[in-house]
Write a protein that holds these residues in place. Structure first.
Motif, PDB file in Angstrom:
ATOM      1  N   LEU A  92     -49.763  -3.770  11.483  1.00 27.59           N
ATOM      2  CA  LEU A  92     -49.540  -2.676  12.423  1.00 27.59           C
ATOM      3  C   LEU A  92     -50.128  -1.409  11.835  1.00 27.59           C
ATOM      4  CD1 LEU A  92     -45.771  -3.592  12.994  1.00 27.59           C
ATOM      5  CD2 LEU A  92     -47.795  -4.541  14.149  1.00 27.59           C
ATOM      6  N   LEU A  93     -51.061  -0.780  12.548  1.00 27.59           N
ATOM      7  CA  LEU A  93     -51.786   0.364  11.988  1.00 27.59           C
ATOM      8  C   LEU A  93     -51.283   1.680  12.568  1.00 27.59           C
ATOM      9  CD1 LEU A  93     -55.457  -1.011  12.161  1.00 27.59           C
ATOM     10  CD2 LEU A  93     -53.607  -1.579  10.559  1.00 27.59           C
ATOM     11  N   SER A  94     -51.287   2.694  11.685  1.00 28.59           N
ATOM     12  CA  SER A  94     -50.916   4.040  12.120  1.00 28.59           C
ATOM     13  C   SER A  94     -51.746   5.072  11.376  1.00 28.59           C
ATOM     14  CB  SER A  94     -49.435   4.303  11.841  1.00 28.59           C
ATOM     15  OG  SER A  94     -49.147   5.667  12.110  1.00 28.59           O
ATOM     16  N   PRO A  95     -52.132   6.155  12.050  1.00 33.14           N
ATOM     17  CA  PRO A  95     -52.814   7.238  11.338  1.00 33.14           C
ATOM     18  C   PRO A  95     -51.827   8.095  10.551  1.00 33.14           C
ATOM     19  CG  PRO A  95     -52.637   7.770  13.663  1.00 33.14           C
ATOM     20  CD  PRO A  95     -52.063   6.389  13.504  1.00 33.14           C
ATOM     21  N   LYS A  96     -50.538   7.931  10.786  1.00 31.47           N
ATOM     22  CA  LYS A  96     -49.531   8.783  10.132  1.00 31.47           C
ATOM     23  C   LYS A  96     -49.287   8.350   8.693  1.00 31.47           C
ATOM     24  CE  LYS A  96     -47.065  10.216  14.283  1.00 31.47           C
ATOM     25  NZ  LYS A  96     -47.793   9.498  15.346  1.00 31.47           N
ATOM     26  N   ASP A  97     -48.713   9.255   7.874  1.00 35.27           N
ATOM     27  CA  ASP A  97     -48.472   8.916   6.471  1.00 35.27           C
ATOM     28  C   ASP A  97     -47.202   8.071   6.318  1.00 35.27           C
ATOM     29  OD1 ASP A  97     -46.160  10.624   6.135  1.00 35.27           O
ATOM     30  OD2 ASP A  97     -47.530  12.322   6.028  1.00 35.27           O
ATOM     31  N   SER A  98     -47.071   7.473   5.142  1.00 36.58           N
ATOM     32  CA  SER A  98     -45.974   6.532   4.909  1.00 36.58           C
ATOM     33  C   SER A  98     -44.610   7.197   5.040  1.00 36.58           C
ATOM     34  CB  SER A  98     -46.108   5.894   3.521  1.00 36.58           C
ATOM     35  OG  SER A  98     -47.259   5.076   3.463  1.00 36.58           O
ATOM     36  N   PHE A  99     -44.476   8.446   4.563  1.00 38.67           N
ATOM     37  CA  PHE A  99     -43.188   9.138   4.646  1.00 38.67           C
ATOM     38  C   PHE A  99     -42.751   9.267   6.107  1.00 38.67           C
ATOM     39  CE2 PHE A  99     -40.276  12.658   4.893  1.00 38.67           C
ATOM     40  CZ  PHE A  99     -39.501  12.550   3.744  1.00 38.67           C
ATOM     41  N   THR A 100     -43.691   9.660   6.940  1.00 33.52           N
ATOM     42  CA  THR A 100     -43.381   9.837   8.358  1.00 33.52           C
ATOM     43  C   THR A 100     -42.947   8.513   8.991  1.00 33.52           C
ATOM     44  OG1 THR A 100     -45.004  11.619   8.473  1.00 33.52           O
ATOM     45  CG2 THR A 100     -44.333  10.633  10.573  1.00 33.52           C
ATOM     46  N   ILE A 101     -43.676   7.448   8.680  1.00 29.49           N
ATOM     47  CA  ILE A 101     -43.358   6.132   9.247  1.00 29.49           C
ATOM     48  C   ILE A 101     -41.981   5.662   8.781  1.00 29.49           C
ATOM     49  CG2 ILE A 101     -44.021   3.697   9.231  1.00 29.49           C
ATOM     50  CD1 ILE A 101     -45.786   5.415  11.032  1.00 29.49           C
ATOM     51  N   VAL A 102     -41.710   5.812   7.480  1.00 32.52           N
ATOM     52  CA  VAL A 102     -40.413   5.371   6.945  1.00 32.52           C
ATOM     53  C   VAL A 102     -39.288   6.170   7.609  1.00 32.52           C
ATOM     54  CG1 VAL A 102     -38.963   5.309   4.874  1.00 32.52           C
ATOM     55  CG2 VAL A 102     -41.334   4.527   4.761  1.00 32.52           C
ATOM     56  N   GLY A 103     -39.518   7.472   7.789  1.00 30.93           N
ATOM     57  CA  GLY A 103     -38.503   8.311   8.450  1.00 30.93           C
ATOM     58  C   GLY A 103     -38.230   7.836   9.868  1.00 30.93           C
ATOM     59  N   ARG A 104     -39.291   7.496  10.580  1.00 33.48           N
ATOM     60  CA  ARG A 104     -39.133   6.998  11.957  1.00 33.48           C
ATOM     61  C   ARG A 104     -38.393   5.664  11.969  1.00 33.48           C
ATOM     62  NH1 ARG A 104     -43.096   8.889  15.584  1.00 33.48           N
ATOM     63  NH2 ARG A 104     -41.942   7.671  17.124  1.00 33.48           N
ATOM     64  N   LEU A 105     -38.716   4.783  11.022  1.00 32.90           N
ATOM     65  CA  LEU A 105     -38.048   3.476  10.943  1.00 32.90           C
ATOM     66  C   LEU A 105     -36.559   3.666  10.648  1.00 32.90           C
ATOM     67  CD1 LEU A 105     -40.684   1.371   8.923  1.00 32.90           C
ATOM     68  CD2 LEU A 105     -40.187   1.241  11.374  1.00 32.90           C
ATOM     69  N   ALA A 106     -36.258   4.601   9.731  1.00 31.00           N
ATOM     70  CA  ALA A 106     -34.851   4.863   9.381  1.00 31.00           C
ATOM     71  C   ALA A 106     -34.104   5.400  10.605  1.00 31.00           C
ATOM     72  CB  ALA A 106     -34.782   5.855   8.218  1.00 31.00           C
ATOM     73  N   ALA A 107     -34.795   6.263  11.390  1.00 25.62           N
ATOM     74  CA  ALA A 107     -34.165   6.829  12.586  1.00 25.62           C
ATOM     75  C   ALA A 107     -33.880   5.739  13.625  1.00 25.62           C
ATOM     76  CB  ALA A 107     -35.073   7.911  13.186  1.00 25.62           C
ATOM     77  N   LEU A 108     -34.666   4.650  13.572  1.00 23.72           N
ATOM     78  CA  LEU A 108     -34.430   3.520  14.484  1.00 23.72           C
ATOM     79  C   LEU A 108     -33.288   2.633  13.986  1.00 23.72           C
ATOM     80  CD1 LEU A 108     -38.097   2.368  15.323  1.00 23.72           C
ATOM     81  CD2 LEU A 108     -36.478   3.495  16.862  1.00 23.72           C
ATOM     82  N   GLY A 109     -32.793   2.948  12.762  1.00 23.74           N
ATOM     83  CA  GLY A 109     -31.664   2.177  12.228  1.00 23.74           C
ATOM     84  C   GLY A 109     -32.041   1.119  11.220  1.00 23.74           C
ATOM     85  N   ILE A 110     -33.321   1.090  10.816  1.00 20.87           N
ATOM     86  CA  ILE A 110     -33.737   0.105   9.802  1.00 20.87           C
ATOM     87  C   ILE A 110     -33.389   0.656   8.414  1.00 20.87           C
ATOM     88  CG2 ILE A 110     -35.716  -1.080   8.766  1.00 20.87           C
ATOM     89  CD1 ILE A 110     -36.989  -1.061  11.582  1.00 20.87           C
ATOM     90  N   ARG A 111     -32.680  -0.117   7.616  1.00 23.90           N
ATOM     91  CA  ARG A 111     -32.207   0.330   6.317  1.00 23.90           C
ATOM     92  C   ARG A 111     -33.082  -0.218   5.195  1.00 23.90           C
ATOM     93  NH1 ARG A 111     -26.887   1.874   7.418  1.00 23.90           N
ATOM     94  NH2 ARG A 111     -27.173   3.199   5.584  1.00 23.90           N
ATOM     95  N   GLY A 112     -32.925   0.347   3.992  1.00 21.48           N
ATOM     96  CA  GLY A 112     -33.587  -0.179   2.810  1.00 21.48           C
ATOM     97  C   GLY A 112     -32.800  -1.358   2.257  1.00 21.48           C
ATOM     98  N   ASN A 113     -33.461  -2.192   1.425  1.00 17.81           N
ATOM     99  CA  ASN A 113     -32.756  -3.333   0.835  1.00 17.81           C
ATOM    100  C   ASN A 113     -31.578  -2.871  -0.013  1.00 17.81           C
ATOM    101  OD1 ASN A 113     -34.369  -5.514   1.838  1.00 17.81           O
ATOM    102  ND2 ASN A 113     -35.980  -4.908   0.411  1.00 17.81           N
ATOM    103  N   ASP A 114     -31.732  -1.751  -0.717  1.00 14.39           N
ATOM    104  CA  ASP A 114     -30.658  -1.268  -1.585  1.00 14.39           C
ATOM    105  C   ASP A 114     -29.444  -0.855  -0.759  1.00 14.39           C
ATOM    106  OD1 ASP A 114     -32.235  -1.768  -3.759  1.00 14.39           O
ATOM    107  OD2 ASP A 114     -32.911   0.304  -3.998  1.00 14.39           O
ATOM    108  N   GLU A 115     -29.698  -0.249   0.425  1.00 13.45           N
ATOM    109  CA  GLU A 115     -28.590   0.132   1.315  1.00 13.45           C
ATOM    110  C   GLU A 115     -27.959  -1.102   1.949  1.00 13.45           C
ATOM    111  OE1 GLU A 115     -29.387   4.264   3.460  1.00 13.45           O
ATOM    112  OE2 GLU A 115     -30.928   2.772   3.891  1.00 13.45           O
ATOM    113  N   SER A 116     -28.818  -2.022   2.364  1.00 13.90           N
ATOM    114  CA  SER A 116     -28.322  -3.214   3.055  1.00 13.90           C
ATOM    115  C   SER A 116     -27.421  -4.042   2.147  1.00 13.90           C
ATOM    116  CB  SER A 116     -29.497  -4.096   3.502  1.00 13.90           C
ATOM    117  OG  SER A 116     -30.359  -3.350   4.326  1.00 13.90           O
ATOM    118  N   ALA A 117     -27.783  -4.059   0.840  1.00  9.58           N
ATOM    119  CA  ALA A 117     -27.020  -4.875  -0.120  1.00  9.58           C
ATOM    120  C   ALA A 117     -25.688  -4.222  -0.440  1.00  9.58           C
ATOM    121  CB  ALA A 117     -27.827  -5.075  -1.391  1.00  9.58           C
ATOM    122  N   ALA A 118     -25.633  -2.861  -0.317  1.00  8.24           N
ATOM    123  CA  ALA A 118     -24.427  -2.138  -0.738  1.00  8.24           C
ATOM    124  C   ALA A 118     -23.295  -2.301   0.287  1.00  8.24           C
ATOM    125  CB  ALA A 118     -24.738  -0.663  -0.921  1.00  8.24           C
TER     126      ALA A 118
END
Lengths: 118, 227
Positions: A92-118
């Motif tokens: 999946l391609l995006s012209p946006k930077d990784s920080f922006t994409i990760v922020g958008r994913l987090a806003a959609l409710g996708i968590r990191g592995n460290d959060e998911s495990a906790a």
């Protein structure tokens, strides 16, 4: 959340693996060092990176990741795309930077592995 | 690290050959080759080039002209940025006496836009050797940045720093057992220069070096224990 929902919400371009967009995403991971990804990403993760080398597909396939978001407009080679099609890995391609994409994913409710495990 | 001192130090520690591989540039290579002329020290001209994946590749050639031709290709694939001496240090070009010639104001501490595959192919087209640099390091290493050596990549060898015993590397990476492995000083200061390998060659050429990496035709490569 399924990969297709992320594609729609973030306006991502599907460069490969259009047939595998119904995969459920377990969590997210981001790194540009593939050795780190191999050590820490988990099956079903959506991986955010600006690397577009064919090894990206091999790592995603090895770990059974749900999808790879390639950021900052980096263009995967024909070989990378062909391998992703072969392995059924959504690229999946995006012209946006990784920080922006990760922020958008987090806003959609996708968590990191460290959060998911906790 | 001025040319006459590099030559003196190399001879003093018993080296018969060295490779000069500055980062993304070969502008100081001809001076070191001239400083070594007639001194019994062979100098392989080279460059430590950085791919778009930020992996370092050692590029070794037979002639300064080949190294400078490769440098022009790299310059054409570097971002058009100027060096900031406060951040990255001075980039001086000197002559064989070590005297100042000019300052290279191009930003050399950067990645080219060449993929690792394009890098290896370009070096081979010019008749050089392409070696994955310090693959035991966690930064700027092909192994760390790309996770594993891409299948089919036509590298000539993998390089380890003296900090990693080859036996430990092979134990950690049994899948890489078939690759030729070299150990070099990776010297950034004169005090870092030490003999790290013994190669048996018929002549000091990159073609012979390649045969030694593979142990072909009576040529050989022995890694020396760290002093």
């Amino acid at each position: 959340m399924r990969v297709q929902e992320v594609v729609s919400a973030l306006g991502l371009h599907v460069a490969a693996g259009a047939g595998a967009l119904d995969r459920e995403i377990t969590a997210g991971y981001t790194s540009d060092l593939l050795s780190c990804v191999m050590a820490k990403a988990r099956a079903g993760n959506i991986w955010v990176t600006l690397q577009a080398h064919p090894n990206v597909v091999a790592v995603a396939s090895l770990l059974n990741l749900a999808a790879v978001v390639i950021t900052e407009g980096m263009a995967p080679s024909e070989e990378t795309i062909a391998r992703a099609e072969e392995h059924g890995i959504p690229l999946l391609l995006s012209p946006k930077d990784s920080f922006t994409i990760v922020g958008r994913l987090a806003a959609l409710g996708i968590r990191g592995n460290d959060e998911s495990a906790a | 690290m001025i040319p006459p001192l590099i030559v003196e130090r190399a001879l003093a520690v018993g080296l018969g050959a060295i490779a000069v591989t500055d980062h993304n540039t070969a502008e100081n290579v001809p001076a070191v080759m001239r400083a070594a002329q007639g001194r019994g020290l062979h100098v392989w001209p080279g460059i430590e080039a950085q791919t778009r994946e930020e992996a370092h590749i050692l590029c070794l050639f037979d002639t300064a002209e080949q190294a400078l031709a490769w440098q022009e290709v790299l310059y054409g694939h570097l971002p058009p940025l100027k060096n900031d001496e406060a951040l990255w240090g001075m980039q001086l070009v000197v002559d064989e006496e070590g005297d100042y010639v000019r300052t290279n104001d191009r930003l050399l501490q950067a990645a080219t836009s060449l993929t690792v595959e394009e890098m290896v192919e370009g070096v081979h087209t010019l008749g050089g050797l392409a070696i994955a640099a310090h693959v035991d390091r966690s930064a700027f290493s092909l192994l760390a940045n790309l996770g594993f050596i891409p299948p089919g990549l036509a590298l000539d060898a993998l390089e380890l720093t003296p900090r990693t015993p080859p036996a430990r590397f092979w134990a950690q990476h049994p899948d890489l057992a078939l690759w030729p492995v070299i150990v070099s000083s990776d010297a950034h200061r004169l005090a870092d220069l030490h003999p790290r390998m013994r190669v048996r060659l018929e002549a000091p050429t990159v073609a012979e070096l390649k045969k030694a990496f593979r142990g072909e035709g009576g040529r050989s490569l022995d890694l020396l224990l760290a002093p």
